[in-house]
Design an enzyme around this catalytic site. Structure first.
Site, PDB file in Angstrom:
ATOM      1  N   ASN A   1     -10.213  -4.429  17.522  1.00 37.11           N
ATOM      2  CA  ASN A   1     -10.167  -5.537  16.763  1.00 37.11           C
ATOM      3  C   ASN A   1     -11.188  -5.341  15.745  1.00 37.11           C
ATOM      4  OD1 ASN A   1     -10.829  -8.086  15.426  1.00 37.11           O
ATOM      5  ND2 ASN A   1      -9.507  -9.375  17.256  1.00 37.11           N
TER       6      ASN A   1
ATOM      7  N   ASP B   1     -11.633  -7.527  13.084  1.00 36.78           N
ATOM      8  CA  ASP B   1     -11.796  -8.522  12.057  1.00 36.78           C
ATOM      9  C   ASP B   1     -13.314  -8.644  11.650  1.00 36.78           C
ATOM     10  OD1 ASP B   1      -9.377  -9.446  12.738  1.00 36.78           O
ATOM     11  OD2 ASP B   1     -10.285 -11.066  14.267  1.00 36.78           O
ATOM     12  N   HIS B   2     -14.222  -8.219  12.485  1.00 28.87           N
ATOM     13  CA  HIS B   2     -15.644  -8.488  12.016  1.00 28.87           C
ATOM     14  C   HIS B   2     -16.208  -7.227  11.089  1.00 28.87           C
ATOM     15  CE1 HIS B   2     -15.911 -11.879  14.457  1.00 28.87           C
ATOM     16  NE2 HIS B   2     -15.684 -11.157  15.779  1.00 28.87           N
TER      17      HIS B   2
ATOM     18  N   ARG C   1     -20.834 -11.225   1.871  1.00 30.16           N
ATOM     19  CA  ARG C   1     -21.228 -11.125   0.413  1.00 30.16           C
ATOM     20  C   ARG C   1     -20.087 -11.367  -0.438  1.00 30.16           C
ATOM     21  NH1 ARG C   1     -26.136  -8.535  -1.120  1.00 30.16           N
ATOM     22  NH2 ARG C   1     -27.774  -9.168  -0.090  1.00 30.16           N
TER      23      ARG C   1
ATOM     24  N   HIS D   1      -6.813 -10.622  13.014  1.00 30.80           N
ATOM     25  CA  HIS D   1      -6.404 -12.007  13.149  1.00 30.80           C
ATOM     26  C   HIS D   1      -6.606 -12.557  11.867  1.00 30.80           C
ATOM     27  CE1 HIS D   1      -7.517 -16.129  15.436  1.00 30.80           C
ATOM     28  NE2 HIS D   1      -6.699 -16.220  14.773  1.00 30.80           N
TER      29      HIS D   1
ATOM     30  N   ARG E   1      -6.370 -15.583  10.174  1.00 32.47           N
ATOM     31  CA  ARG E   1      -7.059 -16.934  10.571  1.00 32.47           C
ATOM     32  C   ARG E   1      -6.209 -17.954   9.245  1.00 32.47           C
ATOM     33  NH1 ARG E   1     -10.940 -17.570  14.637  1.00 32.47           N
ATOM     34  NH2 ARG E   1     -10.921 -19.931  14.383  1.00 32.47           N
TER      35      ARG E   1
ATOM     36  N   ARG F   1     -11.170 -16.465   7.070  1.00 34.69           N
ATOM     37  CA  ARG F   1     -12.501 -16.359   7.051  1.00 34.69           C
ATOM     38  C   ARG F   1     -12.909 -15.071   7.210  1.00 34.69           C
ATOM     39  NH1 ARG F   1     -14.416 -18.378  13.183  1.00 34.69           N
ATOM     40  NH2 ARG F   1     -13.704 -20.431  12.185  1.00 34.69           N
ATOM     41  N   HIS F   2     -12.098 -13.996   7.638  1.00 33.74           N
ATOM     42  CA  HIS F   2     -12.471 -12.642   7.462  1.00 33.74           C
ATOM     43  C   HIS F   2     -11.331 -11.892   7.087  1.00 33.74           C
ATOM     44  CE1 HIS F   2     -10.767 -13.095  11.830  1.00 33.74           C
ATOM     45  NE2 HIS F   2     -12.023 -13.666  12.368  1.00 33.74           N
TER      46      HIS F   2
ATOM     47  N   GLU G   1      -2.994 -11.166  15.701  1.00 29.82           N
ATOM     48  CA  GLU G   1      -3.230 -12.448  16.229  1.00 29.82           C
ATOM     49  C   GLU G   1      -3.125 -13.532  15.400  1.00 29.82           C
ATOM     50  OE1 GLU G   1      -7.400 -12.362  17.768  1.00 29.82           O
ATOM     51  OE2 GLU G   1      -7.024 -10.677  19.152  1.00 29.82           O
TER      52      GLU G   1
ATOM     53  N   THR H   1     -15.441 -18.076  17.504  1.00 27.51           N
ATOM     54  CA  THR H   1     -14.259 -17.039  17.797  1.00 27.51           C
ATOM     55  C   THR H   1     -13.209 -17.840  18.678  1.00 27.51           C
ATOM     56  OG1 THR H   1     -13.663 -14.854  18.676  1.00 27.51           O
ATOM     57  CG2 THR H   1     -15.407 -16.050  19.776  1.00 27.51           C
ATOM     58  N   THR H   2     -12.052 -17.155  18.966  1.00 23.56           N
ATOM     59  CA  THR H   2     -11.154 -17.767  19.539  1.00 23.56           C
ATOM     60  C   THR H   2     -11.767 -18.104  21.093  1.00 23.56           C
ATOM     61  OG1 THR H   2      -9.385 -16.457  18.470  1.00 23.56           O
ATOM     62  CG2 THR H   2      -8.668 -17.560  20.597  1.00 23.56           C
TER      63      THR H   2
ATOM     64  N   GLU I   1      -1.766 -11.996  27.155  1.00 23.29           N
ATOM     65  CA  GLU I   1      -2.963 -11.573  26.971  1.00 23.29           C
ATOM     66  C   GLU I   1      -3.949 -12.640  27.925  1.00 23.29           C
ATOM     67  OE1 GLU I   1      -4.695  -9.988  23.363  1.00 23.29           O
ATOM     68  OE2 GLU I   1      -6.616 -10.510  24.142  1.00 23.29           O
TER      69      GLU I   1
ATOM     70  N   HIS J   1     -11.410 -10.423  25.236  1.00 28.84           N
ATOM     71  CA  HIS J   1     -12.323 -11.449  24.956  1.00 28.84           C
ATOM     72  C   HIS J   1     -13.551 -10.989  25.659  1.00 28.84           C
ATOM     73  CE1 HIS J   1     -13.914 -14.901  22.928  1.00 28.84           C
ATOM     74  NE2 HIS J   1     -14.560 -15.070  24.169  1.00 28.84           N
ATOM     75  N   GLY J   2     -14.636 -10.794  24.803  1.00 29.99           N
ATOM     76  CA  GLY J   2     -15.899 -10.791  25.423  1.00 29.99           C
ATOM     77  C   GLY J   2     -16.330  -9.653  26.257  1.00 29.99           C
TER      78      GLY J   2
ATOM     79  N   GLY K   1     -13.066  -6.328  20.405  1.00 28.68           N
ATOM     80  CA  GLY K   1     -13.399  -6.394  18.955  1.00 28.68           C
ATOM     81  C   GLY K   1     -15.201  -6.250  18.777  1.00 28.68           C
ATOM     82  N   HIS K   2     -15.674  -7.233  19.112  1.00 23.92           N
ATOM     83  CA  HIS K   2     -17.200  -7.490  18.588  1.00 23.92           C
ATOM     84  C   HIS K   2     -18.100  -6.451  19.121  1.00 23.92           C
ATOM     85  CE1 HIS K   2     -21.147  -9.381  18.728  1.00 23.92           C
ATOM     86  NE2 HIS K   2     -20.889  -9.912  17.532  1.00 23.92           N
TER      87      HIS K   2
HETATM   88  N1  PXP Z   1      -8.162 -10.965  21.964  1.00 27.95           N
HETATM   89  C1  PXP Z   1      -8.074 -11.902  21.413  1.00 27.95           C
HETATM   90  C2  PXP Z   1      -6.565 -12.872  21.709  1.00 27.95           C
HETATM   91  C3  PXP Z   1      -8.807 -12.720  20.647  1.00 27.95           C
HETATM   92  O1  PXP Z   1      -8.946 -13.641  19.977  1.00 27.95           O
HETATM   93  C4  PXP Z   1     -10.267 -11.994  20.519  1.00 27.95           C
HETATM   94  C5  PXP Z   1     -11.093 -12.175  19.593  1.00 27.95           C
HETATM   95  O2  PXP Z   1     -10.666 -12.225  18.172  1.00 27.95           O
HETATM   96  C6  PXP Z   1     -10.262 -10.513  21.068  1.00 27.95           C
HETATM   97  C7  PXP Z   1      -9.248 -10.122  21.975  1.00 27.95           C
HETATM   98  C8  PXP Z   1     -11.563  -9.669  20.889  1.00 27.95           C
HETATM   99  O3  PXP Z   1     -12.713 -10.393  21.570  1.00 27.95           O
HETATM  100  P1  PXP Z   1     -13.859  -9.879  21.327  1.00 27.95           P
HETATM  101  O4  PXP Z   1     -14.296  -9.722  19.790  1.00 27.95           O
HETATM  102  O5  PXP Z   1     -14.916 -10.668  22.097  1.00 27.95           O
HETATM  103  O6  PXP Z   1     -13.983  -8.315  22.081  1.00 27.95           O
END
Ligand code: PXP
Length: 245
Positions: free
Chosen positions: A7, A9-10, A18, A43, A45, A49-50, A70, A100-101, A151, A191-192, A213-214
């Site tokens: 992912n 996004d970040h 910026r 994602h 959104r 936002r990103h 997403e 985040t979600t 998921e 997630h996480g 992602g993160h």
């Molecule tokens: N899966 C879904 C559906 C999400 O919404 C997210 C966060 O955007 C992730 C996975 C990735 O989560 P993380 O950034 O915590 O790895």
């Protein structure tokens, strides 16, 4: 081995800090592919936002591996997906104030609207997944509304404060996988998940995709995206079911 969806996004979050044009999430996607990503996840959104519309369009034109969008079920977002036709759409809940979600979609409660959206996306050839908590009712409802995959939210595991909670969360995920397979769905997780905690989840048999992602973007700041993805893939191989840690 389960596939790795990265992912990005970040990367766009840093750009938006910026309101400039770097770092470019499109470059991040290319680097992630070179590092071995099986899938690029983004994602779009509602508040942009990103990731923005330009990113979504360019990703759909340039990503060579599976592209996973997403998305909420907001009308304008569904219209973008119908136009871009990513290989996969993952339906997620969305609240503007969240970082985040947070948690999964309530498919049981929103059956009617989800049935309509899933039908629209599938008629465009998009595989549809629902991001849900690992609850049997939510998994069965996802199959009922036409999703081909779920998921499972791994947040309860990732945020567990002790081993008892962690074991319970892993048990719930294992049960979720069994229920998902029982209704013929592919089961993803996300997630996480981080380099430090992914092992126990990767070792559960039955997951076919992880979206992370993160943690990958954070490591990429220091080692580069290609290397960060390579390192996460290595963990998925090392801990894949049947392999001893
Ligand atoms: N899966 C879904 C559906 C999400 O919404 C997210 C966060 O955007 C992730 C996975 C990735 O989560 P993380 O950034 O915590 O790895």
């Amino acid at each position: 081995m389960p596939s790795l969806g990265v992912n990005i996004d970040h990367v766009a979050t840093v750009r938006q800090a910026r309101r400039t044009d770097e770092p470019d999430p499109i470059w991040a996607a290319a680097e992630a592919e070179l590092g071995g990503a099986d899938c690029i996840t983004f994602h779009l959104r509602e508040d942009r936002r990103h990731i923005n519309d330009r990113d979504a369009r360019l990703l759909s034109e340039t990503v060579g591996v599976k592209l996973n969008m997403e998305m909420s079920v907001a009308e304008d977002i569904v219209a973008v997906a119908e136009e871009l036709r990513p290989a996969q759409a993952t339906l997620v809940p969305e609240r503007r104030e969240e970082l985040t979600t947070e948690g999964g979609l309530d498919v049981v409660k929103h059956r009617a609207v989800l049935t309509r959206v899933v039908e629209r996306l599938r008629s465009r050839g998009i595989v549809v997944s629902a991001f849900i908590e690992p609850l049997p009712d939510q998994i069965r409802a996802s199959a009922d509304v036409g999703c081909q995959a779920v998921e499972l939210w791994t947040g309860a595991y990732a945020h567990a404060s002790d081993d008892v909670e962690r074991r319970k969360a892993l048990g719930d995920l294992a049960e979720g996988i069994a229920v998902g397979k029982g209704v013929d769905m592919d089961v993803h997780g996300g997630h996480g998940l981080t380099y430090r905690n992914v092992a126990s989840v990767a070792a559960l048999p039955g997951f076919c995709e992880f979206n992370i992602g993160h943690s990958i973007v954070s490591r990429a700041v220091f080692v580069g995206m290609r290397e960060a993805v390579r390192q996460m893939k290595e963990l998925l191989v090392r801990y894949e079911p049947g392999e001893s840690p």
